[in-house]
Design a protein around this motif. Structure first.
Motif, mmCIF file in Angstrom:
data_model
loop_
_atom_site.group_PDB
_atom_site.id
_atom_site.type_symbol
_atom_site.label_atom_id
_atom_site.label_comp_id
_atom_site.label_asym_id
_atom_site.label_seq_id
_atom_site.Cartn_x
_atom_site.Cartn_y
_atom_site.Cartn_z
ATOM 1 N N VAL A 177 54.269 35.119 41.226
ATOM 2 C CA VAL A 177 54.009 33.787 41.784
ATOM 3 C C VAL A 177 53.603 33.996 43.238
ATOM 4 C CG1 VAL A 177 54.904 31.452 42.144
ATOM 5 C CG2 VAL A 177 55.804 32.850 40.264
ATOM 6 N N GLY A 178 52.295 33.889 43.502
ATOM 7 C CA GLY A 178 51.805 34.168 44.849
ATOM 8 C C GLY A 178 51.257 32.922 45.504
ATOM 9 N N ASP A 179 50.985 33.023 46.794
ATOM 10 C CA ASP A 179 50.233 31.942 47.426
ATOM 11 C C ASP A 179 48.983 32.566 48.034
ATOM 12 O OD1 ASP A 179 51.120 33.172 49.695
ATOM 13 O OD2 ASP A 179 51.488 31.298 50.769
ATOM 14 N N GLY A 180 47.866 31.928 47.785
ATOM 15 C CA GLY A 180 46.599 32.467 48.293
ATOM 16 C C GLY A 180 45.967 33.399 47.276
ATOM 17 N N LYS A 181 44.666 33.596 47.462
ATOM 18 C CA LYS A 181 43.880 34.419 46.532
ATOM 19 C C LYS A 181 44.166 35.897 46.718
ATOM 20 C CE LYS A 181 39.488 32.567 45.107
ATOM 21 N NZ LYS A 181 38.063 32.602 45.374
ATOM 22 N N GLY A 182 43.941 36.685 45.706
ATOM 23 C CA GLY A 182 44.095 38.133 45.851
ATOM 24 C C GLY A 182 44.396 38.796 44.517
ATOM 25 N N ILE A 217 50.212 45.147 21.112
ATOM 26 C CA ILE A 217 50.208 44.176 22.213
ATOM 27 C C ILE A 217 49.641 44.903 23.419
ATOM 28 C CG2 ILE A 217 51.625 42.658 23.649
ATOM 29 C CD1 ILE A 217 53.676 42.622 21.387
ATOM 30 N N ARG A 218 48.703 44.273 24.087
ATOM 31 C CA ARG A 218 48.051 44.928 25.220
ATOM 32 C C ARG A 218 48.876 44.733 26.497
ATOM 33 N NH1 ARG A 218 42.246 44.053 24.638
ATOM 34 N NH2 ARG A 218 41.575 46.188 24.850
ATOM 35 N N ALA A 219 48.887 45.749 27.357
ATOM 36 C CA ALA A 219 49.509 45.577 28.673
ATOM 37 C C ALA A 219 48.442 44.982 29.594
ATOM 38 C CB ALA A 219 49.993 46.924 29.206
ATOM 39 N N GLY A 220 48.842 44.076 30.467
ATOM 40 C CA GLY A 220 47.881 43.329 31.289
ATOM 41 C C GLY A 220 47.421 44.104 32.517
ATOM 42 N N ALA A 221 46.134 44.473 32.550
ATOM 43 C CA ALA A 221 45.600 45.173 33.731
ATOM 44 C C ALA A 221 45.401 44.151 34.846
ATOM 45 C CB ALA A 221 44.287 45.846 33.384
ATOM 46 N N HIS A 222 45.821 44.527 36.048
ATOM 47 C CA HIS A 222 45.652 43.627 37.196
ATOM 48 C C HIS A 222 45.481 44.438 38.462
ATOM 49 C CE1 HIS A 222 49.950 44.421 36.669
ATOM 50 N NE2 HIS A 222 50.145 44.150 37.950
ATOM 51 N N ARG A 223 45.081 43.775 39.521
ATOM 52 C CA ARG A 223 44.921 44.433 40.820
ATOM 53 C C ARG A 223 45.054 43.382 41.908
ATOM 54 N NH1 ARG A 223 38.303 45.508 41.040
ATOM 55 N NH2 ARG A 223 37.732 43.332 41.301
ATOM 56 N N VAL A 224 45.218 43.847 43.152
ATOM 57 C CA VAL A 224 45.269 42.908 44.274
ATOM 58 C C VAL A 224 44.109 43.246 45.208
ATOM 59 C CG1 VAL A 224 46.606 42.031 46.230
ATOM 60 C CG2 VAL A 224 47.777 42.649 44.111
ATOM 61 N N GLN A 225 43.294 42.260 45.497
ATOM 62 C CA GLN A 225 42.155 42.412 46.388
ATOM 63 C C GLN A 225 42.504 41.837 47.761
ATOM 64 O OE1 GLN A 225 40.330 44.592 44.760
ATOM 65 N NE2 GLN A 225 38.413 43.531 45.147
ATOM 66 N N PRO A 226 41.952 42.427 48.836
ATOM 67 C CA PRO A 226 42.249 41.892 50.166
ATOM 68 C C PRO A 226 41.778 40.442 50.304
ATOM 69 C CG PRO A 226 41.058 43.975 50.298
ATOM 70 C CD PRO A 226 41.036 43.568 48.872
ATOM 71 N N ASN A 227 42.504 39.731 51.123
ATOM 72 C CA ASN A 227 42.188 38.327 51.364
ATOM 73 C C ASN A 227 42.275 38.130 52.874
ATOM 74 O OD1 ASN A 227 42.777 35.655 52.012
ATOM 75 N ND2 ASN A 227 44.328 35.407 50.440
ATOM 76 N N GLU A 228 41.274 37.478 53.442
ATOM 77 C CA GLU A 228 41.210 37.423 54.921
ATOM 78 C C GLU A 228 42.408 36.730 55.558
ATOM 79 O OE1 GLU A 228 38.282 33.543 55.255
ATOM 80 O OE2 GLU A 228 37.430 35.569 55.479
ATOM 81 N N ASN A 229 43.103 35.904 54.767
ATOM 82 C CA ASN A 229 44.272 35.208 55.328
ATOM 83 C C ASN A 229 45.582 35.913 55.029
ATOM 84 O OD1 ASN A 229 42.659 33.025 56.210
ATOM 85 N ND2 ASN A 229 42.566 32.337 54.071
ATOM 86 N N GLY A 230 45.526 37.013 54.278
ATOM 87 C CA GLY A 230 46.774 37.634 53.848
ATOM 88 C C GLY A 230 47.350 36.829 52.695
ATOM 89 N N ARG A 231 48.500 37.258 52.213
ATOM 90 C CA ARG A 231 49.040 36.596 51.024
ATOM 91 C C ARG A 231 50.509 36.963 50.878
ATOM 92 N NH1 ARG A 231 49.086 39.025 45.928
ATOM 93 N NH2 ARG A 231 49.527 37.518 44.322
ATOM 94 N N THR A 232 51.294 36.069 50.314
ATOM 95 C CA THR A 232 52.667 36.465 49.970
ATOM 96 C C THR A 232 52.811 36.333 48.455
ATOM 97 O OG1 THR A 232 53.537 34.241 50.209
ATOM 98 C CG2 THR A 232 53.621 35.647 52.166
#
Ligand SMILES: O=C(O)CCC(=O)C(=O)O
Ligand SMILES: [Fe+2]
Length: 300
Positions: A177-182, A217-232
């Motif tokens: 559960v994040g706030d902001g894109k990434g 059952i597939r494991a979910g591939a994901h990643r975090v991309q930089p976001n100019e505002n940062g993110r939590t």
């Protein structure tokens, strides 16, 4: 008491059939959460942001890193900082109180999802019990460290730097559960697969569920991309308890397996994407050497 009136042996299903199929096929699902849980997560985010605002020395002293990156405060220069809870330390009581509440709520939500998965795979919901012992609430002391691998991790990604390479989580299920894109998930229903930005709380299937379902059952591939505002981000990962010997027959295999051995095998094949760049490189080299050795041996 007539049989009709006995309480149900499993909780009612939570995720509608179509969405559950999406989860099993792709390994991820956008999962709206109750307002009360979102409020608890917001309260926890406020507490942890107060903690992150402290001096670096203070943060390390209150939650010293241990178990590699798996417990306490960790800092990756130019990318992110995060604190991982595995048990009650007692250092910042209000922060841990909120962490304990969020742990309880998300663990019970993910347990319900596991029961849905069991139902759709024709295995008993109780199959998971042997993997969940002492994991559904924040353990009271560090004694649990050897056997409870589940964790609650709170991230602060820095503006333009926050990053995590493509990976799948190693546990059973994760809720982010994040706030902001990434955060992005890989949509494998497209050819070629496409990265898509997450929309709100996101459920991810981990490698352990994939292994126990023999890859169905597939494991979910994901990643975090930089976001100019940062993110939590608040990340809860329900992982297998290492306390018991797993009866594999409930998953359709033969025999038993020490949970510790299963976990070591799953962990051994992965690189820790949250470690520092240097450590990540070392781990990659080690893993590749191990794989090359395994390949050579199997070719002998
Ligand atoms: O930042 C997030 O929401 C996810 C982080 C992540 O994928 C991980 O720590 O495994
Ligand atoms: Fe992850």
């Amino acid at each position: 008491m007539p049989e009709d009136f006995l309480p149900p042996s499993e909780p009612p299903s939570l995720i509608p059939e179509e969405q559950l199929l999406h989860l099993l096929k792709n390994g991820w699902l956008f999962l709206p959460i109750a307002e009360s849980l979102q409020t608890q997560i917001n309260n926890l985010s406020e507490e942890v942001s107060r903690y992150f605002d402290r001096l670096g020395e203070d943060k390390k002293r209150l939650y010293p890193a241990s178990q590699g990156t798996e417990n306490g405060f960790y800092f990756v220069e130019g990318e992110k900082e995060y604190v991982t809870f595995r048990y009650c330390v007692g250092a910042v009581p209000e922060l841990e109180r909120q962490a304990g509440r969020v742990w309880l709520e998300i663990a019970s939500l993910l347990h319900r999802v596991l029961c849905d998965i069991a139902r759709s795979c024709d295995i008993p919901a109780s199959a998971w019990d042997q993997l969940l012992c002492d994991s559904l609430e924040l353990p009271k002391s560090s004694e649990s460290l050897d056997t409870t691998t589940t964790l609650l991790r709170l991230f602060r990604y820095y503006p333009s730097g926050g990053f995590a390479a493509q990976h799948v989580d190693i546990g059973l299920l994760t809720l982010c559960v994040g706030d902001g894109k990434g955060l992005q998930v890989l949509d494998t229903s497209q050819q070629p697969p496409e990265w898509i930005d997450v929309e709100g709380p996101t459920l991810l299937v981990g490698e352990t569920v994939k292994v126990l379902s023999e890859g169905m059952i597939r494991a979910g591939a994901h990643r975090v991309q930089p976001n100019e505002n940062g993110r939590t981000s608040t990340v809860f990962t329900l992982r297998p308890s290492l306390k018991e010997t797993i009866d594999l027959s409930v998953f359709g295999f033969e025999g038993t397996l020490e949970a510790k051995r299963l976990w070591a095998a799953i962990k051994g094949s992965k690189v820790n994407i949250n470690a520092t760049k240097e450590i990540r490189e070392q781990m990659k080299a080690k893993r590749d050497a191990k794989m090359a050795k395994g390949k050579a041996e199997s070719e002998d």
